[in-house]
Design a protein around this motif. Structure first.
Motif, mmCIF file in Angstrom:
data_model
loop_
_atom_site.group_PDB
_atom_site.id
_atom_site.type_symbol
_atom_site.label_atom_id
_atom_site.label_comp_id
_atom_site.label_asym_id
_atom_site.label_seq_id
_atom_site.Cartn_x
_atom_site.Cartn_y
_atom_site.Cartn_z
ATOM 1 N N SER A 281 -18.091 47.447 69.408
ATOM 2 C CA SER A 281 -16.861 47.483 68.625
ATOM 3 C C SER A 281 -15.675 47.446 69.573
ATOM 4 N N LEU A 282 -14.639 46.682 69.183
ATOM 5 C CA LEU A 282 -13.458 46.571 70.036
ATOM 6 C C LEU A 282 -12.740 47.910 70.181
ATOM 7 N N LEU A 283 -13.014 48.808 69.234
ATOM 8 C CA LEU A 283 -12.359 50.119 69.296
ATOM 9 C C LEU A 283 -13.023 51.031 70.312
ATOM 10 N N LYS A 284 -14.284 50.721 70.610
ATOM 11 C CA LYS A 284 -15.015 51.605 71.526
ATOM 12 C C LYS A 284 -15.622 50.817 72.675
ATOM 13 N N LEU A 285 -14.804 50.064 73.364
ATOM 14 C CA LEU A 285 -15.334 49.285 74.477
ATOM 15 C C LEU A 285 -15.662 50.208 75.643
ATOM 16 N N PRO A 286 -16.761 49.895 76.360
ATOM 17 C CA PRO A 286 -17.081 50.732 77.512
ATOM 18 C C PRO A 286 -16.063 50.519 78.635
ATOM 19 N N GLN A 287 -16.011 51.469 79.530
ATOM 20 C CA GLN A 287 -15.174 51.333 80.722
ATOM 21 C C GLN A 287 -15.707 50.174 81.563
ATOM 22 N N GLY A 288 -14.830 49.287 81.989
ATOM 23 C CA GLY A 288 -15.276 48.194 82.852
ATOM 24 C C GLY A 288 -15.699 46.979 82.052
ATOM 25 N N CYS A 289 -16.765 46.331 82.488
ATOM 26 C CA CYS A 289 -17.229 45.108 81.851
ATOM 27 C C CYS A 289 -17.785 45.417 80.462
ATOM 28 N N ALA A 290 -17.308 44.670 79.449
ATOM 29 C CA ALA A 290 -17.721 44.959 78.067
ATOM 30 C C ALA A 290 -19.170 44.569 77.818
ATOM 31 N N PHE A 291 -19.720 43.740 78.690
ATOM 32 C CA PHE A 291 -21.075 43.235 78.463
ATOM 33 C C PHE A 291 -22.132 44.107 79.144
ATOM 34 N N GLN A 292 -21.705 45.105 79.929
ATOM 35 C CA GLN A 292 -22.657 45.810 80.798
ATOM 36 C C GLN A 292 -23.857 46.407 80.059
ATOM 37 N N ALA A 293 -23.656 46.918 78.852
ATOM 38 C CA ALA A 293 -24.764 47.583 78.166
ATOM 39 C C ALA A 293 -25.875 46.593 77.796
ATOM 40 N N ARG A 294 -25.535 45.308 77.697
ATOM 41 C CA ARG A 294 -26.534 44.323 77.283
ATOM 42 C C ARG A 294 -27.016 43.476 78.454
ATOM 43 N N CYS A 295 -26.505 43.765 79.635
ATOM 44 C CA CYS A 295 -26.727 42.889 80.785
ATOM 45 C C CYS A 295 -27.823 43.442 81.671
ATOM 46 N N SER A 296 -28.743 42.569 82.105
ATOM 47 C CA SER A 296 -29.847 43.041 82.945
ATOM 48 C C SER A 296 -29.422 43.218 84.402
ATOM 49 N N ASN A 297 -28.271 42.646 84.763
ATOM 50 C CA ASN A 297 -27.829 42.763 86.158
ATOM 51 C C ASN A 297 -26.837 43.899 86.372
ATOM 52 N N ALA A 298 -26.491 44.615 85.300
ATOM 53 C CA ALA A 298 -25.408 45.590 85.401
ATOM 54 C C ALA A 298 -25.777 46.714 86.375
ATOM 55 N N ASP A 299 -24.803 47.134 87.153
ATOM 56 C CA ASP A 299 -24.984 48.299 88.024
ATOM 57 C C ASP A 299 -23.668 49.071 88.066
ATOM 58 N N ASN A 300 -23.540 49.960 89.052
ATOM 59 C CA ASN A 300 -22.354 50.808 89.125
ATOM 60 C C ASN A 300 -21.051 50.024 89.214
ATOM 61 N N ALA A 301 -21.099 48.888 89.905
ATOM 62 C CA ALA A 301 -19.887 48.084 90.076
ATOM 63 C C ALA A 301 -19.301 47.692 88.726
ATOM 64 N N CYS A 302 -20.169 47.507 87.740
ATOM 65 C CA CYS A 302 -19.719 46.989 86.450
ATOM 66 C C CYS A 302 -18.918 47.998 85.633
ATOM 67 N N THR A 303 -18.862 49.238 86.080
ATOM 68 C CA THR A 303 -18.060 50.213 85.347
ATOM 69 C C THR A 303 -16.579 50.088 85.685
ATOM 70 N N SER A 304 -16.246 49.282 86.692
ATOM 71 C CA SER A 304 -14.832 48.969 86.860
ATOM 72 C C SER A 304 -14.583 47.566 86.328
ATOM 73 N N GLU A 305 -13.294 47.300 86.136
ATOM 74 C CA GLU A 305 -12.878 46.081 85.441
ATOM 75 C C GLU A 305 -13.180 44.811 86.251
ATOM 76 N N PRO A 306 -13.991 43.866 85.752
ATOM 77 C CA PRO A 306 -14.172 42.619 86.508
ATOM 78 C C PRO A 306 -12.963 41.708 86.346
ATOM 79 N N MET A 307 -12.514 41.133 87.434
ATOM 80 C CA MET A 307 -11.383 40.208 87.375
ATOM 81 C C MET A 307 -11.918 38.782 87.291
ATOM 82 N N MET A 308 -11.043 37.854 86.846
ATOM 83 C CA MET A 308 -11.438 36.458 86.815
ATOM 84 C C MET A 308 -11.526 35.939 88.244
#
Lengths: 328, 339
Positions: A281-308
């Protein structure tokens, strides 16, 4: 192939919805360009912000939504700063929109000719009635409506769904706009009718040099139609580039997952790749990358904001772990 | 895996439909009747939603039923599921004629054939909790006892990938994909053999769609289900079906095993349809669309319904209805050009 004077340049666009439940960043830091004769596919699932992006461009976002940041440079003019008067000069004239439901464009109680001629005269008082009628007739013919003279006198309910969408496209083309925003215009149509409309649109865009943004959830439609593509997820563009690059060598895990989950030819009898979980939900986005919970590559780095970033020339991706290897 | 199922379904037919038709008649109102008496040319309007359809589905098979809007695919599905009464023709389920069954067999058949609907928002009662939506029918039909209900509901929810802890929630508290799972759980709760899926994944997002397609495949393996999978999406049908049936304006125009129909479509309409499917692999293509609109079913063209749009139509197509004829093993097509 960077266009120095693109028809549309969007920089860091932010459209937020101030709802009772909290702040929803429906469009967050979105940037792209569309040049002359170029068709850009804006792809995403429901709630990804693709439609709100389209609506923001022509200032159709209703409260509690509001553009809170960024620039929309249309032929060099910033539309975020433009007042309502200027916007209504542009809308339907230089920038046109085609909606999913053609009845959002058409007035059910007016004849087609009235509506079409109104579109012309509203933006140019010097056009005579005869000329406006002539131009409306030609526009109907262009989008492949048989017997345009007769059909001009008809009411919207006398047309089939596919024909109504053609009329809506004809109206969008009337004033030869520089930019057309098409929001899922073929989603409600049958396959054979969709094919006809895609073919007409493609031809007309190239003929008049119109820039086009084609908003859709259907990757396959964009594959045959667009020159470049932006993939949106939870309000942000996660990947963009030329259509062949992105579809053949997706870099972002979401794009990869999305492409892998499309059924077809090669998947017969196999399990489809599935992205686990669902869009947050857009109201409850996780900290950092919004896709991290569904991503198999996610790690600690993904809790901060990824830039383009631009890991490969001409390819932009918003990910800490871009998949630069072979496709799966 | 596929070839084994292909062999298996040749053995027994689970469902057979013979000369099935559904007509909708709009009868004349008073003014119409008076006008008719006075000699004016007004008649009752008849729509042949499904026109003389024959279809056999074998046990364990997945049959994809494809067509554009108004072709009668949903009407056919609803008649098979027992929701709509056919105007003509017979439906056999496990070799028994459905409308001449005794009460008990009739009820068992009604339970054995379940339907999954397109819109997960409209097909669930918003005022019922999930446990009631799933648990109501099994109790009513004495499939489980009242005291076993909650355990049974948990089991079914787990089977379709829903968290059983959410059993006391209402439908609005779930996302579209989860709701579709509730719809599937409701159908599975009465232990069916045959599922009619009417555009069951059309309303879902791509990533959720893949999850639900996989669920359908898993359930088929685990519970030995047979599917009539109605869809307008050819990519999905190609992925999931063993056999494809193409309908146009109320009639079946072609039937063939999936791989063959996609490799070498026979009927001009099938060819046109396959040509139009947007695919990720096809870039920057010049669309070569079939011309014309789908004709009104109120006033369908004479002869072959497709002839006004068919690039290869010959004289006989305008006057005579083509019948389905075998063109190869397990393949039938209704086109005069095959003669």
């Amino acid at each position: 192939m960077r266009d120095l004077h693109p028809t549309l340049r969007v920089e860091g666009l932010q459209t937020h919805f101030f709802t009772k439940e909290g702040l929803a960043r429906a469009v967050d830091d979105v940037s792209f360009t569309v040049g002359k004769s170029e068709i850009m596919g804006l792809v995403g699932e429901s709630g990804s912000g693709k439609t709100v992006t389209g609506f923001s461009l022509i200032d159709l976002v209703d409260p509690p939504g509001k553009i809170v940041g960024g620039q929309i440079l249309f032929n060099g003019e910033d539309l975020v700063q433009a007042n309502e008067r200027r916007m209504s000069q542009l809308r339907g004239n230089r920038i046109a929109m085609i909606f999913q439901d053609p009845m959002m464009t058409l007035n059910p109680v007016l004849r087609i000719d009235t509506q079409m001629m109104e579109t012309i005269v509203a933006h140019n008082k010097n056009v005579s009635k005869v000329e406006a009628h002539q131009r409306s007739r030609d526009a109907l013919g262009q989008v492949g409506i048989p017997a345009p003279d007769e059909r001009l006198r008809a009411y919207p309910h006398q047309f089939s769904g596919g024909m109504r969408q053609r009329v809506a496209i004809a109206i969008a083309l009337l004033n030869k706009p520089d930019l057309i925003i098409a929001d899922e215009p073929t989603t409600a149509l049958d396959v054979t009718i969709q094919g006809q409309i895609l073919s007409e649109t493609q031809k007309l865009c190239h003929k008049f040099g119109t820039a086009m943004i084609w908003i859709t959830h259907d990757l396959a439609v964009v594959a045959g139609l667009a020159d470049k593509i932006c993939v949106m997820y939870a309000g942000r563009i996660v990947e963009q580039g030329l259509i062949n690059d992105v579809l053949d060598r997706p870099i972002h895990p979401y794009t990869r997952g999305l492409l892998g989950s499309v059924p077809g030819h090669n998947t017969r009898g196999k399990r489809l790749f599935q992205i686990p979980g669902m869009t947050p939900s857009l109201l409850k986005l996780p900290q950092g990358c919004a896709f991290q919970a569904r991503c198999s590559n996610a790690d600690n780095a993904c809790t901060s904001e990824p830039m383009m970033k631009e890991p490969v020339s001409g390819r932009q991706v918003r990910c800490f772990h871009p998949q630069l290897g072979d496709t799966n | 895996m596929l070839s084994s199922t292909t062999r298996r379904y040749k053995l027994t037919a689970i469902l057979e439909v013979r000369n099935l038709s559904k007509r909708y008649v709009k009868s004349l109102d008073l003014a119409g009747k008076i006008a008719q008496r006075l000699g004016s040319d007004v008649r009752e309007e008849v729509v042949h939603a499904v026109d003389n359809v024959n279809l056999t589905v074998a046990r364990g098979e997945v049959v994809g039923l494809v067509g554009e809007s108004g072709c009668g695919k949903s009407t056919l599905g609803r008649m098979v599921a027992g929701i709509l009464e056919p105007s003509n023709g017979d439906i056999f389920y496990k070799d028994d004629l459905v409308n001449s069954m005794d009460k008990e067999t009739g009820q068992q058949t009604a339970l054995a054939v379940q339907m999954i609907f397109q819109d997960p928002f409209a097909s669930l009662n918003p005022r019922m909790r999930v446990e009631d939506i799933i648990g109501e029918a099994p109790i009513l039909h004495k499939i489980v006892q009242k005291n076993e209900r909650s355990a049974y509901v948990r089991e079914v929810m787990q089977r379709v990938g829903l968290d059983p802890d959410y059993a006391r929630r209402y439908p609005h508290q779930f996302s579209g994909g989860q709701r579709q799972r509730i719809g599937i759980a409701r159908a599975l709760a009465v232990k069916p053999d045959f599922l009619v899926c009417d555009e069951a994944i059309a309303a879902l997002d791509v990533s959720i769609q893949a999850q639900v397609i996989n669920l359908f495949m898993d359930l088929r393996e685990a519970l030995d289900l047979t599917y009539l999978f109605i869809s307008h999406d050819l990519s999905v049908v190609e992925h999931i079906s063993d056999r494809v049936v193409i309908m146009y304006l109320g009639r079946i125009v072609e039937t063939a095993p999936t791989e063959e129909i996609f490799k070498s479509p026979n009927h001009p309409y099938t060819k046109a349809l396959l040509n139009e499917v947007p695919r990720i692999a096809s870039r920057g293509i010049e669309y070569q669309p079939v011309s014309g609109e789908i004709p009104s079913p109120l006033n369908p063209p004479t002869g072959c319904h497709f002839h006004p749009r068919c690039p290869d139509a010959i004289d006989i197509c305008r006057t005579e209805v083509p019948y389905l004829k075998p063109i190869a093993t397990e393949r039938i097509s209704a086109c005069h050009l095959n003669d």
